[in-house]
Structures are given as structure tokens and as C-alpha cells.
Design a protein around this motif. Structure first.
Motif, PDB file in Angstrom:
ATOM      1  N   GLN A  58       5.374   9.027   3.093  1.00  0.00           N
ATOM      2  CA  GLN A  58       5.165  10.217   3.910  1.00  0.00           C
ATOM      3  C   GLN A  58       5.822  10.067   5.280  1.00  0.00           C
ATOM      4  O   GLN A  58       6.423  11.000   5.809  1.00  0.00           O
ATOM      5  CB  GLN A  58       3.655  10.495   4.072  1.00  0.00           C
ATOM      6  N   ILE A  59       5.696   8.865   5.848  1.00  0.00           N
ATOM      7  CA  ILE A  59       6.328   8.604   7.150  1.00  0.00           C
ATOM      8  C   ILE A  59       7.845   8.735   7.034  1.00  0.00           C
ATOM      9  O   ILE A  59       8.514   9.307   7.908  1.00  0.00           O
ATOM     10  CB  ILE A  59       5.933   7.207   7.665  1.00  0.00           C
ATOM     11  N   LEU A  60       8.389   8.215   5.940  1.00  0.00           N
ATOM     12  CA  LEU A  60       9.829   8.305   5.707  1.00  0.00           C
ATOM     13  C   LEU A  60      10.265   9.766   5.584  1.00  0.00           C
ATOM     14  O   LEU A  60      11.252  10.197   6.187  1.00  0.00           O
ATOM     15  CB  LEU A  60      10.189   7.533   4.431  1.00  0.00           C
ATOM     16  N   ALA A  61       9.508  10.556   4.826  1.00  0.00           N
ATOM     17  CA  ALA A  61       9.872  11.960   4.612  1.00  0.00           C
ATOM     18  C   ALA A  61       9.761  12.776   5.889  1.00  0.00           C
ATOM     19  O   ALA A  61      10.523  13.735   6.102  1.00  0.00           O
ATOM     20  CB  ALA A  61       8.984  12.563   3.522  1.00  0.00           C
ATOM     21  N   MET A  62       8.809  12.406   6.766  1.00  0.00           N
ATOM     22  CA  MET A  62       8.649  13.125   8.032  1.00  0.00           C
ATOM     23  C   MET A  62       9.912  13.079   8.871  1.00  0.00           C
ATOM     24  O   MET A  62      10.196  14.001   9.643  1.00  0.00           O
ATOM     25  CB  MET A  62       7.473  12.537   8.822  1.00  0.00           C
ATOM     26  N   GLY A  63      10.704  11.996   8.729  1.00  0.00           N
ATOM     27  CA  GLY A  63      11.960  11.889   9.473  1.00  0.00           C
ATOM     28  C   GLY A  63      12.944  12.973   9.097  1.00  0.00           C
ATOM     29  O   GLY A  63      13.857  13.293   9.860  1.00  0.00           O
ATOM     30  N   ALA A  64      12.775  13.524   7.894  1.00  0.00           N
ATOM     31  CA  ALA A  64      13.642  14.619   7.451  1.00  0.00           C
ATOM     32  C   ALA A  64      12.929  15.959   7.536  1.00  0.00           C
ATOM     33  O   ALA A  64      13.460  16.986   7.074  1.00  0.00           O
ATOM     34  CB  ALA A  64      14.093  14.362   6.011  1.00  0.00           C
ATOM     35  N   GLY A  65      11.686  15.974   8.113  1.00  0.00           N
ATOM     36  CA  GLY A  65      10.914  17.204   8.244  1.00  0.00           C
ATOM     37  C   GLY A  65      10.410  17.721   6.907  1.00  0.00           C
ATOM     38  O   GLY A  65      10.292  18.933   6.716  1.00  0.00           O
ATOM     39  N   LYS A  66      10.124  16.805   5.971  1.00  0.00           N
ATOM     40  CA  LYS A  66       9.688  17.207   4.638  1.00  0.00           C
ATOM     41  C   LYS A  66       8.414  16.454   4.239  1.00  0.00           C
ATOM     42  O   LYS A  66       7.955  15.546   4.946  1.00  0.00           O
ATOM     43  CB  LYS A  66      10.800  16.919   3.611  1.00  0.00           C
ATOM     44  N   PHE A  67       7.874  16.851   3.079  1.00  0.00           N
ATOM     45  CA  PHE A  67       6.755  16.132   2.486  1.00  0.00           C
ATOM     46  C   PHE A  67       7.286  15.222   1.373  1.00  0.00           C
ATOM     47  O   PHE A  67       8.280  15.537   0.719  1.00  0.00           O
ATOM     48  CB  PHE A  67       5.721  17.115   1.910  1.00  0.00           C
ATOM     49  N   ALA A  68       6.581  14.103   1.165  1.00  0.00           N
ATOM     50  CA  ALA A  68       7.030  13.142   0.169  1.00  0.00           C
ATOM     51  C   ALA A  68       6.343  13.362  -1.176  1.00  0.00           C
ATOM     52  O   ALA A  68       5.144  13.648  -1.241  1.00  0.00           O
ATOM     53  CB  ALA A  68       6.758  11.714   0.643  1.00  0.00           C
ATOM     54  N   VAL A  69       7.133  13.227  -2.246  1.00  0.00           N
ATOM     55  CA  VAL A  69       6.607  13.169  -3.615  1.00  0.00           C
ATOM     56  C   VAL A  69       7.131  11.877  -4.227  1.00  0.00           C
ATOM     57  O   VAL A  69       8.339  11.600  -4.180  1.00  0.00           O
ATOM     58  CB  VAL A  69       7.068  14.375  -4.457  1.00  0.00           C
ATOM     59  N   LEU A  70       6.236  11.056  -4.759  1.00  0.00           N
ATOM     60  CA  LEU A  70       6.626   9.756  -5.289  1.00  0.00           C
ATOM     61  C   LEU A  70       7.054   9.835  -6.746  1.00  0.00           C
ATOM     62  O   LEU A  70       6.468  10.576  -7.541  1.00  0.00           O
ATOM     63  CB  LEU A  70       5.469   8.758  -5.168  1.00  0.00           C
ATOM     64  N   GLU A  71       8.087   9.065  -7.071  1.00  0.00           N
ATOM     65  CA  GLU A  71       8.483   8.799  -8.452  1.00  0.00           C
ATOM     66  C   GLU A  71       8.440   7.288  -8.623  1.00  0.00           C
ATOM     67  O   GLU A  71       9.011   6.553  -7.798  1.00  0.00           O
ATOM     68  CB  GLU A  71       9.885   9.333  -8.729  1.00  0.00           C
ATOM     69  N   ILE A  72       7.795   6.802  -9.667  1.00  0.00           N
ATOM     70  CA  ILE A  72       7.617   5.358  -9.853  1.00  0.00           C
ATOM     71  C   ILE A  72       8.758   4.800 -10.704  1.00  0.00           C
ATOM     72  O   ILE A  72       9.049   5.302 -11.797  1.00  0.00           O
ATOM     73  CB  ILE A  72       6.260   5.051 -10.507  1.00  0.00           C
ATOM     74  N   PHE A  73       9.405   3.746 -10.166  1.00  0.00           N
ATOM     75  CA  PHE A  73      10.490   3.053 -10.864  1.00  0.00           C
ATOM     76  C   PHE A  73      10.243   1.551 -10.780  1.00  0.00           C
ATOM     77  O   PHE A  73       9.568   1.077  -9.857  1.00  0.00           O
ATOM     78  CB  PHE A  73      11.850   3.387 -10.235  1.00  0.00           C
ATOM     79  N   PRO A  74      10.807   0.753 -11.701  1.00  0.00           N
ATOM     80  CA  PRO A  74      10.661  -0.714 -11.632  1.00  0.00           C
ATOM     81  C   PRO A  74      11.295  -1.281 -10.366  1.00  0.00           C
ATOM     82  O   PRO A  74      12.278  -0.726  -9.843  1.00  0.00           O
ATOM     83  CB  PRO A  74      11.404  -1.206 -12.884  1.00  0.00           C
ATOM     84  N   HIS A  75      10.736  -2.393  -9.887  1.00  0.00           N
ATOM     85  CA  HIS A  75      11.227  -3.038  -8.662  1.00  0.00           C
ATOM     86  C   HIS A  75      12.713  -3.363  -8.758  1.00  0.00           C
ATOM     87  O   HIS A  75      13.477  -3.149  -7.809  1.00  0.00           O
ATOM     88  CB  HIS A  75      10.427  -4.318  -8.394  1.00  0.00           C
ATOM     89  N   ASP A  76      13.147  -3.900  -9.909  1.00  0.00           N
ATOM     90  CA  ASP A  76      14.541  -4.331 -10.052  1.00  0.00           C
ATOM     91  C   ASP A  76      15.513  -3.171  -9.866  1.00  0.00           C
ATOM     92  O   ASP A  76      16.581  -3.335  -9.260  1.00  0.00           O
ATOM     93  CB  ASP A  76      14.769  -4.974 -11.428  1.00  0.00           C
ATOM     94  N   GLN A  77      15.150  -1.996 -10.370  1.00  0.00           N
ATOM     95  CA  GLN A  77      16.046  -0.837 -10.243  1.00  0.00           C
ATOM     96  C   GLN A  77      16.166  -0.390  -8.787  1.00  0.00           C
ATOM     97  O   GLN A  77      17.264  -0.080  -8.317  1.00  0.00           O
ATOM     98  CB  GLN A  77      15.536   0.312 -11.110  1.00  0.00           C
ATOM     99  N   ILE A  78      15.023  -0.373  -8.085  1.00  0.00           N
ATOM    100  CA  ILE A  78      15.053   0.040  -6.675  1.00  0.00           C
ATOM    101  C   ILE A  78      15.831  -0.981  -5.841  1.00  0.00           C
ATOM    102  O   ILE A  78      16.658  -0.619  -4.998  1.00  0.00           O
ATOM    103  CB  ILE A  78      13.621   0.210  -6.132  1.00  0.00           C
TER     104      ILE A  78
END
Length: 499
Positions: A58-78
């Protein structure tokens, strides 16, 4: 966000880098293991490892003036996506080159995490960029070469040096000083050779760099040898030996005592082969001790001694102490002088298996090299089990491989009717080559060869005996690799020449 807007997979890094809110560094994304992957109206879709990262997202999305929606991915891919984001920003930018000359307080430059996009000092950005790019392109060495009016940056990739950057003379002092600071060298001393070591991290990758400086007419010349520990040690099976070569070496190293030597020029892969042999021999019931300069890789289950001549730890002095440690197998990094060679020979005659390296042109020449050091021939014949002469030739790029006509010399001498070469493509950086393969000339000291060594026979006679026993020379092995399409005639001639 509707179901149709669900992000099924991670987008390309070129898309992601444009979604990062202003003021947010890639370092933050790596620390939090987050990455913005899509934007819809007032929503920023963020890839995360778990929903526990919701607050940070949410803090990250606030920098773009938006709300955050999470998508879950494996650690290795990220993690892989974030590493690629760094690659997009790792080039040595022109503004960095221009700004670097404004650095005044060179001694105050601190050690930095190399994989970072938040470093401000231009000289640090430049050196970090050079190091990061070299590791990414699989370079084994980085050369900083000063000339009258420029500083040349060159990389050695697949055994061949190529120019990479031509910096102005004004860049020389800050770049050289930065590297020396990182290596723990004395930046005030510019007129004597120095050695140092840099331990850097690129995210989750640990890389060691050996640094050597040499005063020249136009300034200090610096060479950095890159040891990427995350690549892992190769096993005997990974070396790319032909089955016959692999079986012969595997049989040789099972001997209870004696000496086995690996020969070849610097950069021919001798150390890699030695480490592969050590891994094959390492067992709980066997005591293996090495003395190396330097210790390049940590091998589990093996005692490794670092040469430190300032402290009096030389190859010969370390060997004397090692013999009091009840070893079964001893590895000596290099036979440099009579004392080292003599202790190694004596150790092999008293129940130890000794592995070491020599600088010779071929396997049989190891005999004359040892006699030149002052070792008696009867000791060599009694101790030596075999010699492996090694070379590395560049492999033809598989993506741009095309047929070509072999040179007349090779077609007449070795019966080569066809050959191949790489046309050059993006995959191989337009060199026509990608990776390297080994050539292994194996001289096994059989009873006839041992008798010939003891009786002082010539090197040509010894070669005839070895070939009668099935030894294939480097040139023959190279010609075979040309015939099978692994390398080019020009590369084979460059590395091994002709008989």
C-alpha cells in the motif's frame, strides 16, 4: 479490478520499470520482495510473496497515487525479475562518465553493495557498473589499462580480450583509486605493485575479485580476476571430457599414492579440473589438505591453506607442516621451485597422493620442467603417475552456426572434409562463440614410460612411447572437436597450434 484484469504471469522487465513510482528505488523493491506489474485506473497491481506484504504494498502504491492489489508469486520469480531490472539500469551512463571528474575526496569513498541504484557518487556508479556488467557477461577478467591520453576498459570473455570502454585520461585517477579502496590497497602508493581482494555482492550472489596493480609509464595498470562463487564448482562429469578421457582420469586418481600433474598456460582451466578431482576424491575417511595461492573456492570436507609469504607461509613451508597433519591426499596449487617440487615428489613416494600444476606446453614436457628444477629423473619415474595437459577452446554459438570450408592444411593432415563457424548474433554478442570446452591430453606413466624417464630418454622418444600407449595430442583432440562441429579451425589453431 475485475477478474478479467487478473495478472496471470509476471510481465517483461521493460514494462515493470515503467510502473515503479517516482522516488522508489529498485533496492527497496528487492528489500521488500515486491514488484509493480500492472496498473488499472486507480489500482496498482503488485507482485508479492505473501499477503503479509500488504502494508508495504500500500505504501508503494501511494507513491503513484493508487491503491494496491496483491498478486502472489513464488520468491524465485520475483527475485529474478528484480535482478533483470538492475540489468536494465546497469549500463555505464554518459552522465556518470561526465560527472565523475568532480570527485575530489577519493579516500572517503566507502565500500558499497554493487547491485544498487541508489548510489550517488559518479565514480562508484561507474565502477559498480563495470563490475556488474562484467559478471553478467561471464567475463573472467577486467583490465584497466592506462595510456597517454585515455583509460581503456577491457573484458576477457571465453579466454579472449575485447575492448569495452574508452574513458578519458581524467577518469583514470578516480577509477583507479576507487578500485584500490575496494580492494584494501594503499591508494597513496602508486610506484610499487600491489595485490588485493574485493568481496562484492550482487543481490543474493557472492563474487570474489582478485586485484593486481602494476605501475606503468602512464599510470597504474589494474587487472581484476572474477571468481563467481554462485556458479558452483564443476564435477569431473561437468568438464566435458570424452568418455575415454573421463574413464582414464577417473582411474588415475584412484591410485593410493603417487603424483598427478596438470599443465597448461594461465587461464587454461587447471584449477577448475583440480577442484573437480578433489570433489571426486573427498570422502569422510580421507584426509585431504591443500596449499593454494589464493584459495579460489571453498570445498566442503577439505582443509585448505592460503599462502601468505609476508607471514612466512610459502608453498614449501606449508607443505612441511601439512605432512605433520596426517594427510592422505595433498594438493599443491603450483610447483614453482625446487623445494616445493622436491617435497611433493618425496610425499608421493611415502604413501601420499599428490596433485599439482605446472606451466608447460604439453604433457610430456613436464618431465623436462621437473629436471630443470633439479629433480632427479629416477625420483620422477618412481613418483609420477600421469600428466594432463589442458587447453580451453571457444565453442561455436549454437544459434548462428553455419557450415564452412576447412583450411587446406587441416583437410590434408587430418582428413577434415567439413567444418563450421558462428556467423555472429545477439546471443553470442556477434563473436560467433558462446562458452568453452576443454581439451585434455593425458600422458599416463606406464612401465615403459617410467623406464624411459629414468634412463634419460629424449622428449620425442617419450612422446612416441605415450602415443603407442594411446595418448592423443592436443592437436589431434582439437582436430576432432573441429570435425564434430564444436569449435572452428581458426580457434583450434589459435589455442593449440600445429604439430
Amino acid at each position: 479490478m475485475s477478474e478479467t484484469e487478473h495478472v496471470a504471469k509476471l510481465p517483461p522487465p521493460e514494462v515493470v520499470i515503467g510502473l515503479i513510482p517516482k522516488g522508489v528505488s529498485i533496492d527497496i523493491l528487492r528489500e521488500k520482495s515486491l514488484a509493480p506489474i500492472a496498473s488499472f485506473d486507480d489500482t496498482l497491481v503488485i507482485a508479492a510473496e505473501s499477503y503479509a506484504a500488504y502494508a508495504d504494498a500500500q505504501i508503494l502504491a501511494m507513491g503513484a497515487g493508487k491503491f494496491a492489489v496483491l498478486e502472489i508469486f513464488p520468491h524465485d520469480q520475483i527475485a529474478s525479475l528484480i535482478r533483470t531490472l538492475y540489468d536494465l539500469k546497469s549500463g555505464v551512463a554518459e552522465d556518470t562518465l561526465n560527472a565523475i571528474e568532480s570527485i575530489d575526496d577519493l579516500s572517503a569513498l566507502a565500500r558499497q553493495e554493487v547491485l544498487s541504484d541508489t548510489v550517488d557518487a559518479p565514480v562508484i556508479k561507474l565502477v559498480n557498473g563495470v563490475l556488474l556488467e562484467a559478471v553478467k557477461e561471464r567475463a573472467t577478467d577486467i583490465h584497466l589499462e592506462p595510456f597517454e591520453d585515455k583509460l581503456l576498459v577491457r573484458y576477457r570473455i571465453d579466454g579472449v580480450l575485447s575492448d569495452r570502454y574508452e574513458l578519458t585520461k581524467g577518469h583514470q585517477s578516480p577509477v583507479t583509486s576507487r578500485v584500490k579502496v575496494m580492494a584494501g590497497m594503499d591508494i597513496a602508493e602508486r610506484f610499487i605493485p600491489q595485490d588485493g581482494r574485493i568481496g562484492i555482492s550482487l543481490g543474493d550472489r557472492a563474487v570474489d575479485i582478485r586485484v593486481s596493480s602494476l605501475p606503468t609509464r602512464h599510470g597504474e595498470r589494474i587487472v581484476m580476476r572474477i571468481l563467481d562463487k554462485t556458479r558452483g564448482l564443476l564435477t569431473l562429469e561437468d568438464l566435458g571430457m570424452q568418455k575415454e578421457e573421463h574413464d582414464k582420469l577417473s582411474s588415475l586418481i584412484q591410485a593410493p599414492h603417487g603424483m598427478i600433474l596438470l599443465t597448461g598456460p594461465t587461464g587454461s582451466g587447471k584449477s577448475t579440473t583440480l577442484y573437480a578431482i578433489l570433489q571426486a576424491l573427498a570422502r569422510p575417511e580421507v584426509n585431504i589438505i591443500t596449499v593454494e595461492d589464493p584459495v579460489e573456492y571453498d570445498v566442503p570436507g577439505i582443509g585448505q591453506v592460503q599462502v601468505n609469504e609476508k607471514a612466512g607461509v610459502t608453498f614449501s613451508s606449508a607443505l612441511r607442516s601439512i605432512l605433520r597433519q596426517d594427510p592422505d591426499i595433498i594438493m599443491i596449487g603450483e610447483m614453482r621451485d625446487f623445494d616445493t617440487a622436491h617435497i611433493g615428489i618425496q610425499s608421493s613416494l611415502t604413501g601420499h597422493l599428490v596433485l599439482s600444476t605446472l606451466h608447460t606446453n604439453d604433457s610430456v614436457s613436464a618431465i623436462s620442467r621437473l629436471t630443470d628444477m633439479g629433480i632427479e629423473r629416477y625420483l620422477i619415474s618412481g613418483a609420477l603417475l600421469g600428466v594432463v595437459a589442458q587447453r580451453l577452446v571457444r565453442r561455436i554459438c549454437p544459434r548462428c552456426k553455419i557450415p564452412t570450408t576447412p583450411p587446406k592444411l587441416l583437410s590434408e593432415k587430418y582428413g577434415l572434409n567439413e567444418a563450421w563457424r558462428g556467423k555472429g548474433c545477439e546471443f553470442c554478442s556477434f563473436t560467433g562463440y558462446k562458452g568453452r570446452i576443454g581439451l585434455f591430453e593425458q600422458f599416463e606413466v606406464t612401465p615403459p614410460a617410467s623406464d624411459a624417464i629414468a634412463s634419460g630418454e629424449s622428449m620425442s622418444k617419450l612422446r612416441d612411447i605415450a602415443r603407442d600407449n594411446g595418448m592423443r595430442t592436443l592437436v589431434e583432440l582439437g582436430a576432432e572437436r573441429v570435425a564434430t562441429g564444436d569449435t572452428t579451425p581458426e580457434e583450434m589453431m589459435r589455442v593449440v597450434g600445429e604439430e
